[in-house]
Enzyme design. Sequence first.
Site, PDB file in Angstrom:
ATOM      1  N   LYS B  47     -24.212 -29.366 -31.015  1.00  0.00           N
ATOM      2  CA  LYS B  47     -24.182 -30.296 -29.798  1.00  0.00           C
ATOM      3  C   LYS B  47     -24.198 -31.583 -30.081  1.00  0.00           C
ATOM      4  O   LYS B  47     -25.158 -32.100 -31.037  1.00  0.00           O
ATOM      5  CB  LYS B  47     -25.028 -29.654 -28.966  1.00  0.00           C
ATOM      6  CG  LYS B  47     -25.480 -30.604 -27.471  1.00  0.00           C
ATOM      7  CD  LYS B  47     -24.057 -30.160 -26.674  1.00  0.00           C
ATOM      8  CE  LYS B  47     -24.376 -30.907 -25.203  1.00  0.00           C
ATOM      9  NZ  LYS B  47     -23.217 -30.726 -24.440  1.00  0.00           N
ATOM     10  N   ILE B  73     -20.684 -31.784 -18.587  1.00  0.00           N
ATOM     11  CA  ILE B  73     -21.952 -31.870 -18.888  1.00  0.00           C
ATOM     12  C   ILE B  73     -22.718 -33.042 -19.180  1.00  0.00           C
ATOM     13  O   ILE B  73     -23.972 -33.206 -18.678  1.00  0.00           O
ATOM     14  CB  ILE B  73     -22.066 -30.735 -20.036  1.00  0.00           C
ATOM     15  CG1 ILE B  73     -21.448 -29.268 -20.326  1.00  0.00           C
ATOM     16  CG2 ILE B  73     -23.530 -30.430 -20.528  1.00  0.00           C
ATOM     17  CD1 ILE B  73     -21.642 -28.416 -19.142  1.00  0.00           C
ATOM     18  N   LEU B  75     -23.074 -34.436 -22.156  1.00  0.00           N
ATOM     19  CA  LEU B  75     -23.964 -34.655 -23.165  1.00  0.00           C
ATOM     20  C   LEU B  75     -25.604 -34.540 -23.181  1.00  0.00           C
ATOM     21  O   LEU B  75     -26.387 -35.508 -23.380  1.00  0.00           O
ATOM     22  CB  LEU B  75     -23.629 -35.563 -24.060  1.00  0.00           C
ATOM     23  CG  LEU B  75     -22.258 -35.712 -24.742  1.00  0.00           C
ATOM     24  CD1 LEU B  75     -21.591 -37.046 -25.075  1.00  0.00           C
ATOM     25  CD2 LEU B  75     -22.497 -34.850 -25.943  1.00  0.00           C
ATOM     26  N   CYS B 132     -15.856 -38.045 -25.825  1.00  0.00           N
ATOM     27  CA  CYS B 132     -15.950 -37.347 -24.676  1.00  0.00           C
ATOM     28  C   CYS B 132     -15.903 -38.123 -23.530  1.00  0.00           C
ATOM     29  O   CYS B 132     -15.908 -39.560 -23.065  1.00  0.00           O
ATOM     30  CB  CYS B 132     -17.690 -37.241 -24.747  1.00  0.00           C
ATOM     31  SG  CYS B 132     -18.482 -36.453 -23.516  1.00  0.00           S
ATOM     32  N   ASN B 194     -10.549 -33.276 -28.554  1.00  0.00           N
ATOM     33  CA  ASN B 194     -11.685 -33.067 -27.683  1.00  0.00           C
ATOM     34  C   ASN B 194     -10.658 -32.644 -26.509  1.00  0.00           C
ATOM     35  O   ASN B 194      -9.646 -32.283 -26.397  1.00  0.00           O
ATOM     36  CB  ASN B 194     -12.314 -34.387 -27.418  1.00  0.00           C
ATOM     37  CG  ASN B 194     -13.673 -34.159 -26.905  1.00  0.00           C
ATOM     38  OD1 ASN B 194     -13.991 -33.172 -26.190  1.00  0.00           O
ATOM     39  ND2 ASN B 194     -14.661 -35.085 -27.451  1.00  0.00           N
ATOM     40  N   THR B 268     -14.395 -22.588 -26.490  1.00  0.00           N
ATOM     41  CA  THR B 268     -14.495 -21.955 -24.875  1.00  0.00           C
ATOM     42  C   THR B 268     -14.518 -20.458 -25.246  1.00  0.00           C
ATOM     43  O   THR B 268     -15.185 -19.700 -24.636  1.00  0.00           O
ATOM     44  CB  THR B 268     -13.416 -22.370 -23.989  1.00  0.00           C
ATOM     45  OG1 THR B 268     -13.849 -23.860 -23.998  1.00  0.00           O
ATOM     46  CG2 THR B 268     -13.603 -22.027 -22.754  1.00  0.00           C
TER      47      THR B 268
END
Lengths: 261, 305
Positions: B47, B73, B75, B132, B194, B268
């Site tokens: 992560k 989320i 991060l 991100c 990404n 995923t």
Amino acid sequence: MRRDEKATLVERRALSPDASLLCFRSSFLASALRPGQFTMVRLPEAEGLLLRRPYSFCDAEPDREQFSLLVKEVGRGTRALARLPEGAEVDCLGPLGSTFTMPAPEHRPVIVAGGVGIAPFLAFSRALRAAERDATVLLGGRTAHDLYLREEFEALGMDVRCATEDGSFGEKGRVSVLIDDALAGPVQLYSCGPTPMLVKVAELARERGVAHQVSLERRMGCGMGCCLGCVVYTSEYVRCCSEGPVFDADSIQWDRDRHPL
Amino acid sequence: MTKPDLSVTIAGIHFRTPLIAASGTFGYGTEYLDVVDYSAIGGIVVKGLYLEPREGCAPPRIWETPSGMLNAIGLQEVGIEKFVTEKMPRLCELDTSVLVNICGSSLEEYAELARILDDVDGVSGIEMNISCPNVHEGGILFGCDPNMAARVTEAVKKKTSLPVIPKLSPNVTDITAVAREVEAAGADALSVMNTIPAMAIDVETRRPRLKNIIGGLSGPAIRPIAVRLVYQTANAVQIPVIGIGGIASHEDALEFLLAGASAVQIGTMGFVDPSVWRKTLDGLEDYCRRHAVAAISELTGAVET
């Protein structure tokens, strides 16, 4: 120990026009699950549906190698599951998450459930009964249809009290109208249901200084603690799937957590 | 026929299989120990990390879309110090290569993270998150501008001898421009891609499905876009490309390899099926046997156009 098990649907029982009790056979899950825990169910092949869905274990019968899930049809995923033919196999990952803990000997357990929030409490009531404990079960719903599994709790000898918003069964009003009477003496509260109900129960419990365990429902990506999609706010964001789904209600900051499902 | 060689080497990092766990989908590496066959996994990207812990976005954070998953989320992570002292020792016990994904809200933060990781035992390489979509400073801003992406890469390369792998965003006009710039700045490999910035709305309440309004789309829904970007990127640079985007089976992984990837990441689908690793690896081995491929690396870029 968690496993991804193939569970066979052995019986589907309609509980209301839009809710069913699905009974699955899996000897591992039936004996490994603890009341309050859940499973991530892979949906039957249905176009475009991807993620598994979390369901609390509703009942457990290890002797018959069976467990059940309470499924209310609210969207495509729940519909695909609820209409599964008997004999079908589904992948069920579990058992996952935290458990209810037994009340102290001097505390009478009081269960408060709204609608499908009753799901995790049948297995728990069996555990209470096995420990020779009585419980009061407060069931709430919009109409009489939403008071699921009432007879099962009564058959276990639990003191079941009901309320419906339309007054079609039991007291008229939300389940919270039943709480005051049920809180006499030393009690331990357990609750599960819509967030506004949980907030109300938590407020009452806090005012009265009553210990309160709450089972929370969140959308989950993985159920295994990796996606961080299901968080609940305590003093930080914690995972409903791993630190929960059963929490000490006092640990939750409800004002930071009122999000729709 | 002898057993096909399914291992790959990318920027000097050995991966025993070409299947790598994607950042943000595999926690800090040990969460799946009892349900996933780790022997099928060639590497784990942990992560994304900043210098300090981060709280992440307010919920709701995820929403399912057709064959896809939307997430914001933001991060949520433990910070580099806790990672190094608490998470890394447990990762070292796994017999797999570990890539650490780093994020920053400034050039200096990326550089400092690289400096710290340079001394940490067990780290095989650094994946640089410059893509991100869910943080409001840094993240995708660094990845959308080729010059900025190059500057971050250069700053990170100066502070570490570890291989540096920028993770590119699909949200650019020309991914090859970004790819060429970071290659010139010293990148050792590229992760492509990404999530795709995306949005969904609850029409009854007229509210966005995610509290963050916009999130990143992942899952099989985005796969053909990712295959295209890997193809274009691999044809534009000399350094290896790691393909990412909705891989759910060995056929999907093969598409990426043939398009030019040297390895792939699975994200995923690991949520949906913990056995995806073993099934995909077995499928790749079977494919190699059927097509008389001695080493999986022979397939990289072998699409016939």
